[in-house]
Design a protein around this motif. Structure first.
Motif, PDB file in Angstrom:
ATOM      1  N   ASN A 199      -8.634   1.802   8.791  1.00 47.39           N
ATOM      2  CA  ASN A 199      -8.319   2.420   7.501  1.00 47.39           C
ATOM      3  C   ASN A 199      -8.649   1.446   6.369  1.00 47.39           C
ATOM      4  O   ASN A 199      -8.163   0.313   6.357  1.00 47.39           O
ATOM      5  CB  ASN A 199      -6.833   2.782   7.467  1.00 47.39           C
ATOM      6  N   PRO A 200      -9.485   1.858   5.406  1.00 44.96           N
ATOM      7  CA  PRO A 200      -9.847   0.938   4.301  1.00 44.96           C
ATOM      8  C   PRO A 200      -8.635   0.370   3.569  1.00 44.96           C
ATOM      9  O   PRO A 200      -8.688  -0.752   3.054  1.00 44.96           O
ATOM     10  CB  PRO A 200     -10.687   1.830   3.383  1.00 44.96           C
ATOM     11  N   LEU A 201      -7.535   1.129   3.521  1.00 44.21           N
ATOM     12  CA  LEU A 201      -6.359   0.656   2.791  1.00 44.21           C
ATOM     13  C   LEU A 201      -5.767  -0.597   3.431  1.00 44.21           C
ATOM     14  O   LEU A 201      -5.074  -1.368   2.767  1.00 44.21           O
ATOM     15  CB  LEU A 201      -5.316   1.776   2.718  1.00 44.21           C
ATOM     16  N   GLU A 251     -12.160   3.093  -2.038  1.00 42.00           N
ATOM     17  CA  GLU A 251     -12.439   2.812  -0.636  1.00 42.00           C
ATOM     18  C   GLU A 251     -13.867   2.328  -0.408  1.00 42.00           C
ATOM     19  O   GLU A 251     -14.137   1.576   0.530  1.00 42.00           O
ATOM     20  CB  GLU A 251     -12.162   4.066   0.194  1.00 42.00           C
ATOM     21  N   ASP A 252     -14.796   2.766  -1.276  1.00 40.72           N
ATOM     22  CA  ASP A 252     -16.174   2.336  -1.097  1.00 40.72           C
ATOM     23  C   ASP A 252     -16.358   0.854  -1.402  1.00 40.72           C
ATOM     24  O   ASP A 252     -17.421   0.279  -1.154  1.00 40.72           O
ATOM     25  CB  ASP A 252     -17.131   3.179  -1.943  1.00 40.72           C
ATOM     26  N   ILE A 310     -15.635  -0.148   2.503  1.00 37.11           N
ATOM     27  CA  ILE A 310     -15.966   0.690   3.654  1.00 37.11           C
ATOM     28  C   ILE A 310     -17.177   0.172   4.417  1.00 37.11           C
ATOM     29  O   ILE A 310     -17.233   0.241   5.654  1.00 37.11           O
ATOM     30  CB  ILE A 310     -16.190   2.162   3.197  1.00 37.11           C
ATOM     31  N   THR A 337       0.855  -1.185   0.000  1.00 40.37           N
ATOM     32  CA  THR A 337       0.000   0.000   0.000  1.00 40.37           C
ATOM     33  C   THR A 337       0.891   1.234   0.000  1.00 40.37           C
ATOM     34  O   THR A 337       2.064   1.184   0.386  1.00 40.37           O
ATOM     35  CB  THR A 337      -0.931   0.025   1.221  1.00 40.37           C
ATOM     36  N   ALA A 345      -4.992   4.909  -1.815  1.00 36.25           N
ATOM     37  CA  ALA A 345      -6.394   5.284  -1.613  1.00 36.25           C
ATOM     38  C   ALA A 345      -6.744   6.473  -2.490  1.00 36.25           C
ATOM     39  O   ALA A 345      -5.954   7.402  -2.655  1.00 36.25           O
ATOM     40  CB  ALA A 345      -6.633   5.618  -0.144  1.00 36.25           C
ATOM     41  N   ASP A 362       0.581   5.407   1.007  1.00 35.25           N
ATOM     42  CA  ASP A 362      -0.223   6.505   1.514  1.00 35.25           C
ATOM     43  C   ASP A 362       0.672   7.541   2.190  1.00 35.25           C
ATOM     44  O   ASP A 362       1.851   7.292   2.438  1.00 35.25           O
ATOM     45  CB  ASP A 362      -1.290   6.006   2.489  1.00 35.25           C
TER      46      ASP A 362
END
Length: 388
Positions: free
Chosen positions: A164-166, A147-148, A151, A84, A117, A86
């Protein structure tokens, strides 16, 4: 050496908007454009130094290229690494990449797949250009994670950071990466390698196992689930006659071909749906992996995940290494080495992370924003949809 690339052609801003709103995409891909000189000081803007240029030796296999000299992600000689990407953990992520390249016998064979993200404060477009400016010869691609996608499946955890969605992007690697990528090493952003990653890549997954990871069978496995889980005879039966052991999902070798065939993304999502109804665990993205794979993991030598170096999740504490050899140091836990080093209160092992740190300071935010506008980073850089 070309960096990240599209799988499909670019589309217009209007087309991108339509896709974003109406299509059930998990991610979008960003391509970075050839370095035009305007980006030569881009990494300095964010306080990063350019990494040394690591190149293959004569003994390394030759690679196939696609159009315009881009490295073909379907090249069978590549070592695929997924991470990931970010703003919060950017410094750690760059240290991971640096450590991998520094110790790789064939660094140009390593292809990085970064999942960012869509609403990251620095934006995936900026992160893409920053990675390229730090590692000019790196083979990589950045994917925008929707992210949706996840989520509505995430429940509250013991720490907000775990929500955190990530953190859940690893569940979707089989959908995000190109179908020809059948094997990948997943790495967290708070670790460094001190060994050749090809050794980890060559680990064999036996008995039709989907993932490989260091297991820790001395850990109390029951504590990862609530009384609601263990008191339910139907739910707890998932482990049946298995002998499940704890494993850390920050370092995994994954067979994506079998992952896709077995619909393991959906199996993990099913447990997340149960969690929202019955509260069967407290630890975020880890327990669903334990529920799906516990007792059926290819055991990898502990040297490949000397974890827990972040210390206690409540009080600041320093941890030592586990007995035995070390190939990978992992600062899982609340404490991160870059934070402790900056605060002048490092743990002894944090000094082993420091040589891979490429961060040298940050300019003020207003100047940063002016430079982003000057470089045209606020405009649409170019997107491509990925068909699953």
């Amino acid at each position: 050496m070309v960096l990240s690339r599209f799988r499909c052609g670019t589309i217009s801003a209007v087309g991108f908007f339509i896709l974003l709103v109406y299509s059930p995409l998990i991610c979008l891909g960003i391509r970075s454009f050839p370095n035009n000189g305007a980006l030569s000081d881009f990494n300095g803007l964010f306080g990063f130094s350019e990494a040394p240029d690591y190149r293959n030796g004569v003994e390394c296999p030759s690679m196939t290229s696609s159009s315009a000299g881009h490295v073909n992600t379907c090249d069978p000689s590549l070592v695929h690494v997924a991470m990931t990407l970010d703003s919060e953990y950017l410094r750690g992520s760059m240290a991971v990449v640096h450590s991998v390249l520094r110790h790789a016998s064939c660094p140009e064979q390593v292809f990085f797949h970064f999942i960012a993200a869509e609403f990251d404060p620095s934006s995936p477009r900026v992160l893409t250009r920053l990675v390229r400016s730090i590692f000019p010869s790196l083979n990589f691609k950045v994917y925008i994670f929707r992210e949706d996608t996840v989520i509505n499946l995430i429940s509250s955890s013991i720490r907000s950071a775990l929500e955190n969605p990530l953190n859940y992007a690893r569940n979707y690697l089989g959908d995000i990466l190109d179908p020809c990528v059948n094997r990948v090493i997943y790495l967290d952003s708070d670790l460094v390698l001190v060994d050749d990653i090809i050794k980890l890549w060559e680990v064999k997954l036996t008995q039709d196992r989907i993932i490989g990871a260091p297991e820790y069978c001395h850990a109390n496995f029951t504590k990862y689930f609530t009384d609601n889980f263990w008191s339910d005879p139907v739910l707890s039966r998932v482990f049946g006659s298995k002998n499940p052991c704890y494993f850390n999902t920050g370092v995994m070798v994954m067979d994506l071909e079998k992952w896709r065939e077995g619909h393991y993304r959906k199996k993990i999502e099913n447990w997340m749906e149960v969690q929202r109804k019955k509260r069967i665990y407290d630890l975020g993205s880890l327990p669903p992996f334990l529920l799906v794979f516990g007792g059926n993991v290819e055991p990898i030598h502990h040297r490949w995940n000397q974890h827990g170096l972040g210390g206690d999740n409540v009080a600041g504490s320093c941890r030592g290494l586990h007995p035995g050899p070390v190939s990978l140091l992992h600062w899982s836990g609340k404490g991160k080495p870059w934070v402790r080093l900056d605060e002048k209160r490092p743990c002894p092992l944090d000094y082993l992370w420091e040589p891979y740190d490429l961060f040298r300071g940050r300019l003020n935010v207003q100047h940063q924003q002016r430079q982003e506008q000057h470089l045209g980073l606020s405009s649409l850089v170019g997107y491509s949809s990925y068909l699953f």
